[in-house]
Design an enzyme around this catalytic site. Sequence first.
Site, PDB file in Angstrom:
ATOM      1  N   TYR A 114       1.074  -1.337   0.227  1.00 34.88           N
ATOM      2  CA  TYR A 114      -0.188  -0.349  -0.108  1.00 34.88           C
ATOM      3  C   TYR A 114       1.230   1.480   0.559  1.00 34.88           C
ATOM      4  O   TYR A 114       1.832   1.682  -0.419  1.00 34.88           O
ATOM      5  CB  TYR A 114      -1.443   0.209   0.853  1.00 34.88           C
ATOM      6  N   LYS A 169     -21.435 -20.068  -9.521  1.00 38.92           N
ATOM      7  CA  LYS A 169     -20.060 -19.680 -10.398  1.00 38.92           C
ATOM      8  C   LYS A 169     -19.135 -19.124 -10.018  1.00 38.92           C
ATOM      9  O   LYS A 169     -18.030 -19.911 -10.760  1.00 38.92           O
ATOM     10  CB  LYS A 169     -21.001 -18.773 -11.436  1.00 38.92           C
ATOM     11  N   GLU A 211     -24.699 -14.098 -17.002  1.00 35.84           N
ATOM     12  CA  GLU A 211     -25.534 -14.955 -16.332  1.00 35.84           C
ATOM     13  C   GLU A 211     -27.357 -14.646 -16.410  1.00 35.84           C
ATOM     14  O   GLU A 211     -26.836 -13.435 -15.581  1.00 35.84           O
ATOM     15  CB  GLU A 211     -24.643 -15.026 -15.345  1.00 35.84           C
ATOM     16  N   ASP A 237     -25.093 -18.904 -20.565  1.00 36.78           N
ATOM     17  CA  ASP A 237     -26.685 -19.304 -21.046  1.00 36.78           C
ATOM     18  C   ASP A 237     -26.727 -19.541 -21.736  1.00 36.78           C
ATOM     19  O   ASP A 237     -27.622 -20.852 -22.839  1.00 36.78           O
ATOM     20  CB  ASP A 237     -28.118 -18.437 -20.467  1.00 36.78           C
ATOM     21  N   GLY A 271     -35.095 -19.185 -27.856  1.00 33.30           N
ATOM     22  CA  GLY A 271     -34.561 -17.980 -26.607  1.00 33.30           C
ATOM     23  C   GLY A 271     -33.258 -18.215 -26.407  1.00 33.30           C
ATOM     24  O   GLY A 271     -32.597 -18.333 -27.597  1.00 33.30           O
ATOM     25  N   ASN A 363     -35.154 -27.957 -17.427  1.00 30.01           N
ATOM     26  CA  ASN A 363     -34.961 -28.550 -15.948  1.00 30.01           C
ATOM     27  C   ASN A 363     -35.765 -27.485 -15.203  1.00 30.01           C
ATOM     28  O   ASN A 363     -36.204 -26.659 -15.333  1.00 30.01           O
ATOM     29  CB  ASN A 363     -33.676 -28.079 -15.751  1.00 30.01           C
ATOM     30  N   ASN A 392     -24.065 -29.795 -19.464  1.00 29.86           N
ATOM     31  CA  ASN A 392     -23.929 -29.079 -18.260  1.00 29.86           C
ATOM     32  C   ASN A 392     -22.478 -28.142 -18.486  1.00 29.86           C
ATOM     33  O   ASN A 392     -21.681 -28.651 -18.529  1.00 29.86           O
ATOM     34  CB  ASN A 392     -23.199 -30.215 -16.225  1.00 29.86           C
TER      35      ASN A 392
END
Length: 467
Positions: A114, A169, A211, A237, A271, A363, A392
């Site tokens: 620092y 995540k 996400e 996704d 989608g 799911n 997955n």
Amino acid sequence: MATLPSVSYSITVRLELDGHGSAVGSLTNAVEHVGGVITALDVAQAGHERIRIDVTCAARDTDHAQAIVDALGAIEGVVVHKVSDRTFLMHLGGKIEMQSKVPLRNRDELSMAYTPGVARVSQAIAANKDDARRLTIKRNSVAVVTDGSAVLGLGNIGPEASMPVMEGKAALFKRFADIDAWPIALDTQDVDEIVRTVQVIAPGFGGINLEDISAPRCFEVEARLRELLDIPVFHDDQHGTAIVVLAALKNALRVVGKNLSEVRIAMSGAGAAGTAILKLLMHAGAKHVVVCDVNGAVHEGRDDLDPNLAWIAANTNPDGYSGDLRGAVAGADVFIGVSAPNVLGGEDIAEMNDDSIIFALANPDPEVDPDVAHLHASVVATGRSDYPNQINNVLVFPGFFRGLLDAQSRHVDSDMMVAAAEAISAAVTDDELGPHYIIPSVFHTGLSKAVASAVREVAVRGRGAAE
């Protein structure tokens, strides 16, 4: 579909009961009678007359967990003292933390980490911003950004409720690729605000992982951020799902002896995930695809096409099929579902070509019951962990970002995604490959490194060509 007991609904019940020899057996019988599974039994305190026991059980859901507690409490002489939900216990206080990489044991170390020593490092970065990758955590940091609008299968539950998922995540990034990821939950679902917020925080990160942002908002957010930022932007996704689907499909086609360029593919879902899967499959060589949404097949004659559906209509379904999903599935070689539960039955799968492949990825309940699909299809994959061939995203994003960060890549492209899919596919050897093993486990040794290496090679090659 019958749901089996799962550790995700695991409870520990602290009981007091008589210390005679048959007492413990009565606990086991009670749990089994209501369909639970005892996974551990520990004596917490023992006495001559009474003992305390912690019974850990797996249940199907919260109602079933309560039924197990009621069954235990109904045993004569048993007193229930405490019930703990093990999943909630794991999340108490959050699942991640920040740690210093350098010691701060004395004034010398403090003065370098620092003030005043840190000022020299800041001045160096001010003179050359690229040094931030070398001299700060930026080189190994990813922002996991959400607006809470499409969290798992829970829908639009908001930024606060998204945090446990974003923390998870981040934990996976660290566990599988040693990447420091930070959950960023935004209290806005306005595209302009999301884009601007990510833009102004981007200097502290080496990559952005979008996400659980719902479609069609996610398409615009990603596209605009890719234009604005000099670091890679990846919507897991969409693209993580697409990569692992391509990897699994490559191996499924090896099992049945068919080629991607020749098979007929029917898809349910247009989608974010469905569109990304479609585009990557086509980039990899797929030619015969019909995509269906809630209104049936997407074709150029429909009058309800938004820009995304218009692209799909213009680039797929060359015969102009205008019927429903069941008609699209008849005569197909491959079905890929990223939509809704139970939209197909066994009779629909029976109408597919011989040696058909089913990827039912909704799911927790897939588009078709996997047990029923197995009666007619040669290969079946789902998004569930209690069936073989789980699709997955954890197989993808840690290694993918590791490769991007190591290459100091400034963008993401389809060639990188195909390379990642090929690395995942290659992790299954010829000796291992079969109808019930087309995709490796998330704990497969070296998988993340293999994906990172494949992505890094493409990224470095692309950067060299650009220069």
